[in-house]
Design an enzyme around this catalytic site. Structure first.
Site, mmCIF file in Angstrom:
data_model
loop_
_atom_site.group_PDB
_atom_site.id
_atom_site.type_symbol
_atom_site.label_atom_id
_atom_site.label_comp_id
_atom_site.label_asym_id
_atom_site.label_seq_id
_atom_site.Cartn_x
_atom_site.Cartn_y
_atom_site.Cartn_z
ATOM 1 N N LYS A 116 30.781 57.455 59.351
ATOM 2 C CA LYS A 116 31.562 56.268 59.704
ATOM 3 C C LYS A 116 32.562 55.877 58.620
ATOM 4 O O LYS A 116 33.673 55.444 58.911
ATOM 5 C CB LYS A 116 30.613 55.108 59.997
ATOM 6 C CG LYS A 116 29.690 55.317 61.190
ATOM 7 C CD LYS A 116 28.852 54.079 61.434
ATOM 8 C CE LYS A 116 27.880 54.276 62.594
ATOM 9 N NZ LYS A 116 26.818 55.225 62.287
ATOM 10 N N GLU A 200 30.109 46.054 56.265
ATOM 11 C CA GLU A 200 31.257 45.517 56.993
ATOM 12 C C GLU A 200 31.104 44.022 57.229
ATOM 13 O O GLU A 200 29.993 43.481 57.207
ATOM 14 C CB GLU A 200 31.391 46.203 58.353
ATOM 15 C CG GLU A 200 31.734 47.667 58.298
ATOM 16 C CD GLU A 200 31.835 48.280 59.677
ATOM 17 O OE1 GLU A 200 32.398 49.375 59.763
ATOM 18 O OE2 GLU A 200 31.361 47.670 60.658
ATOM 19 N N HIS A 235 20.761 46.198 68.721
ATOM 20 C CA HIS A 235 21.931 47.075 68.566
ATOM 21 C C HIS A 235 21.908 48.264 69.527
ATOM 22 O O HIS A 235 22.632 49.239 69.330
ATOM 23 C CB HIS A 235 22.049 47.583 67.130
ATOM 24 C CG HIS A 235 22.084 46.491 66.111
ATOM 25 N ND1 HIS A 235 23.094 45.566 66.043
ATOM 26 C CD2 HIS A 235 21.202 46.155 65.131
ATOM 27 C CE1 HIS A 235 22.859 44.719 65.057
ATOM 28 N NE2 HIS A 235 21.721 45.043 64.494
ATOM 29 N N ARG A 297 31.033 63.094 71.855
ATOM 30 C CA ARG A 297 30.176 63.667 72.892
ATOM 31 C C ARG A 297 30.288 62.812 74.144
ATOM 32 O O ARG A 297 30.978 61.793 74.157
ATOM 33 C CB ARG A 297 28.718 63.666 72.416
ATOM 34 C CG ARG A 297 28.251 62.285 71.955
ATOM 35 C CD ARG A 297 26.771 62.218 71.689
ATOM 36 N NE ARG A 297 26.368 61.014 71.000
ATOM 37 C CZ ARG A 297 26.206 59.824 71.565
ATOM 38 N NH1 ARG A 297 26.448 59.674 72.855
ATOM 39 N NH2 ARG A 297 25.819 58.775 70.855
#
Length: 654
Positions: A116, A200, A235, A297
């Site tokens: 990421k 973040e 999540h 994917r």
């Protein structure tokens, strides 16, 4: 087009790929572990190859065995599905080195987006907006804590590899950062073999909106509009929909253009998803979304995109991998209607969505779509199959399409109300409650909605007397199909000169129930509830409600709620150990990852005692009451469902 492909996956996605391959005249090879020897995907494929024991590390993650199976069966290409090896660039290299085609992007594209932090740096260079945060290479706790203060709390710690909410923690205060970081790293290491993280800014009222993109090997790339995946617990996605509610033309244009720009920046080929985090605190605005990550994917939720575009994404995958150009240009891809997908899981929503296991003694989906709608049931299991502790506990995806969001949502509610599962704890009632939630119905959805409403969404009302009566009747088998008004046609209700009554004992939760069931000459059944009522409560039933009897149990269905009653065996001995109140048992099979207490410790209610790892997720096991620990499980122990984890010193004992 390929003549034969191997599917390096299991369950519903393997079945999904097989259906499209069959439509195209492509033969399929399935692979399976010990636990999946009789699985549905094995039955559906033209051929099947055993690749190892049940644990994924010894079977579905063994790329060498999968490639060997492809070569041995004459397969020309490998479809990875999602999860497992689908985003492993080393596996892609091994597939191509073996002279086979990987049905998906290149190893270089996967590597570019696989981490990421690196992906976000790449997107910044490509002009795609990214979430404010620290995406650097240094990972010392002091530096990360310092960066978190600079970003400003609340912050989100995320594993740099993988997805699915694993290795992710929200931190609201600096004092909690160290512990959250340790937990995120442990979980990331267990799930992805990489404990590095990024930090973040946590977006207030965040929405998770993603764009389906597709590229070919000729430099072409298109989008297939957006999906909203904001309805999440821990999540992880619960109900997805397309298109996103409240989407404006300006924001759709900006987001889809950014998604295509991201795909072209890495010369992407095949199906992929660009995920964005959206600040919805002031509605959807074209300058309030940021790139989160790319999934290189097919996504679990791809059917909603297929329903609103009429495109078979798996067919496109096969065609692109076989060397064809994109079947449609951007202008030829249109958006029509609205679609929802609900993920039906074996899990206990009331206990923090703990994964469940068990045999699906009864499994029934709607026979036809609700009026005015279209539906799909994506599943990899049948009645009689077992939910294994080795794999994701998804049972099915219920997918529905309507002319607009309101009609599609009504159809989803009807589908959930007509779905029946017995033999394992499932989340059907939770999904129905979410679909009926006023905010969700209004499209006012963000990733915190379920957390805010969790108590109401997971609450199951106590069974009514009518439900208990139905369970008692079902336990006798008296109202089963084939019973008739004529008492001579069945012996279940016959006796000389009087009506035969059967006494039935049931148990629901902690409540013991005693009922007396009688068959009447007119075909009705009379159920008298004798306990726990102070007075006899009698109910007349003409036909058996939606109910099913399975070994030792009866489940009665009322809408989307399944009430399960235990039918005690009068010859069985009581499980004194199981009835003991001085112990805490494992709610699921798993690994004791971390122990936070010791024998002799005085603990208070709610105090974390140990961390149990199951399905690659960490679950904190807390003290159910104040007490003194007499015995606690050892760190590193592998436990099964029901294993005693903690014993407490009982009153009066030293």
């Amino acid at each position: 087009m390929f003549g034969k492909i191997l599917i390096a996956n299991r369950g519903e996605i393997a079945c999904r790929v097989i259906r499209t391959a069959r439509k195209l005249g492509v033969r399929t090879v399935a692979v399976y572990s010990d636990a999946d020897a009789k699985a549905l995907h094995v039955e559906m494929a033209d051929e099947a190859v055993h690749i190892g024991p049940s644990p994924v590390g010894e079977s579905y993650l063994r790329g060498d065995r999968i490639i060997a199976a492809a070569l041995a069966t004459g397969a020309e290409a490998i479809h990875p599905g999602y999860g497992f090896l689908s985003e492993n660039p080393n596996f892609v290299d091994q597939v191509t080195a073996a002279g086979l085609v990987f049905i998906g992007p290149s190893a270089a594209s996967i590597r570019a987006m696989g981490l990421k932090d690196a992906a976000k740096r790449l997107m910044e260079k490509a002009g795609v907006p990214v979430v404010p945060g620290y995406h650097g290479e240094a990972h010392e706790i002091v530096l990360l804590a310092s960066k978190a203060r600079e970003i400003g709390y609340p912050v989100l710690i995320k594993a740099r590899a993988g997805g699915g909410g694993k290795g992710m923690r929200r931190v609201d205060h600096p004092d909690d950062f160290s512990e959250a970081l340790s937990g995120a790293r442990r979980e990331a290491k267990a799930a992805f073999g990489d404990d590095r993280v990024l930090v973040e800014k946590y977006v207030d009222k965040p929405r998770h909106i993603e764009c389906q993109v597709f590229g070919d090997n000729f430099g072409n790339a298109v989008h297939l509009f957006e999906r909203d995946c904001s309805a999440q617990r821990r999540h992880q996605k619960v109900i997805e929909e397309a298109p996103a509610p409240g989407m404006t033309p300006a924001m759709r244009k900006a987001m889809t253009e950014a998604a295509v720009k991201a795909a072209k920046a890495i010369h992407y080929s095949g199906a992929g998803t660009i995920e964005f985090i959206v600040d919805a605190s002031e509605g959807l605005k074209a300058d309030r979304f940021w790139f989160m990550e790319m999934n290189t994917r097919l996504q679990v939720e791809h059917p909603v995109t297929e329903m609103v575009t009429g495109v078979d994404l798996v067919e496109w995958q096969l065609r692109i991998a076989a060397g064809e150009k994109l079947p449609k240009t951007q202008g030829e891809i249109a958006l029509a209607g609205h679609a929802f997908e609900a993920r039906l899981y074996a899990e206990d929503a009331a206990k923090g969505f703990l994964p469940a296991t068990g045999t699906l003694h009864h499994l029934k989906f709607p026979d036809a779509a609700p009026e005015g709608a279209a539906m799909r049931i994506e599943t990899g299991v049948r009645a009689g199959d077992a939910i294994s502790p080795f794999y994701d506990p998804m049972i099915a995806k219920l997918v529905v399409h309507g002319k607009d969001r309101a009609s599609a949502l009504n159809a989803l509610r009807e589908m959930l109300a007509r779905t029946e599962v017995a033999g394992s704890t499932v989340n059907t009632a939770f999904l129905a409650a979410l679909a009926a939630d006023a905010d969700f119905a209004a499209g006012d959805v963000d990733t915190g909605l379920i957390g805010r409403h969790q108590e109401a969404l997971t609450a199951i009302p106590a069974p009514s007397d009518e439900t208990i009566a139905a369970a008692a009747l079902a336990a006798t088998d008296a109202g089963a199909p084939g019973s008739a008004v004529d008492p001579w046609s069945t012996l279940s209700g016959y006796a000389h000169f009087h009506t035969l009554a059967r006494r039935i004992r049931l148990r629901h939760g902690e409540e013991n129930i005693l009922a007396r069931v009688s068959a009447r000459p007119d075909g009705r059944f009379q159920v008298a509830l004798e306990a726990p009522h102070d007075a006899v409560n009698t109910h007349d039933l003409r036909t058996m409600p939606r109910a099913v009897r399975w070994p030792g149990h009866v489940t009665v269905f009322e809408g989307a709620v399944g009430y399960t009653f235990t039918v005690p065996d009068p010859l069985a001995k009581a499980d004194e150990a199981g009835a003991a109140s001085g112990s805490l048992r494992a709610p699921m099979p798993g690994l004791v990852k971390l122990v936070r207490a010791a024998t002799g410790d005085v603990v208070i209610k709610g105090q974390p005692l140990l961390i149990l790892e199951a399905m690659k997720m960490e679950h904190t096991i807390a003290a159910p009451h104040d007490g003194v620990i007499a015995e606690i499980a050892a760190e590193g122990a592998q436990v099964s469902d029901g294993t005693v984890l903690v014993r407490f010193v009982e009153d009066g004992q030293g």
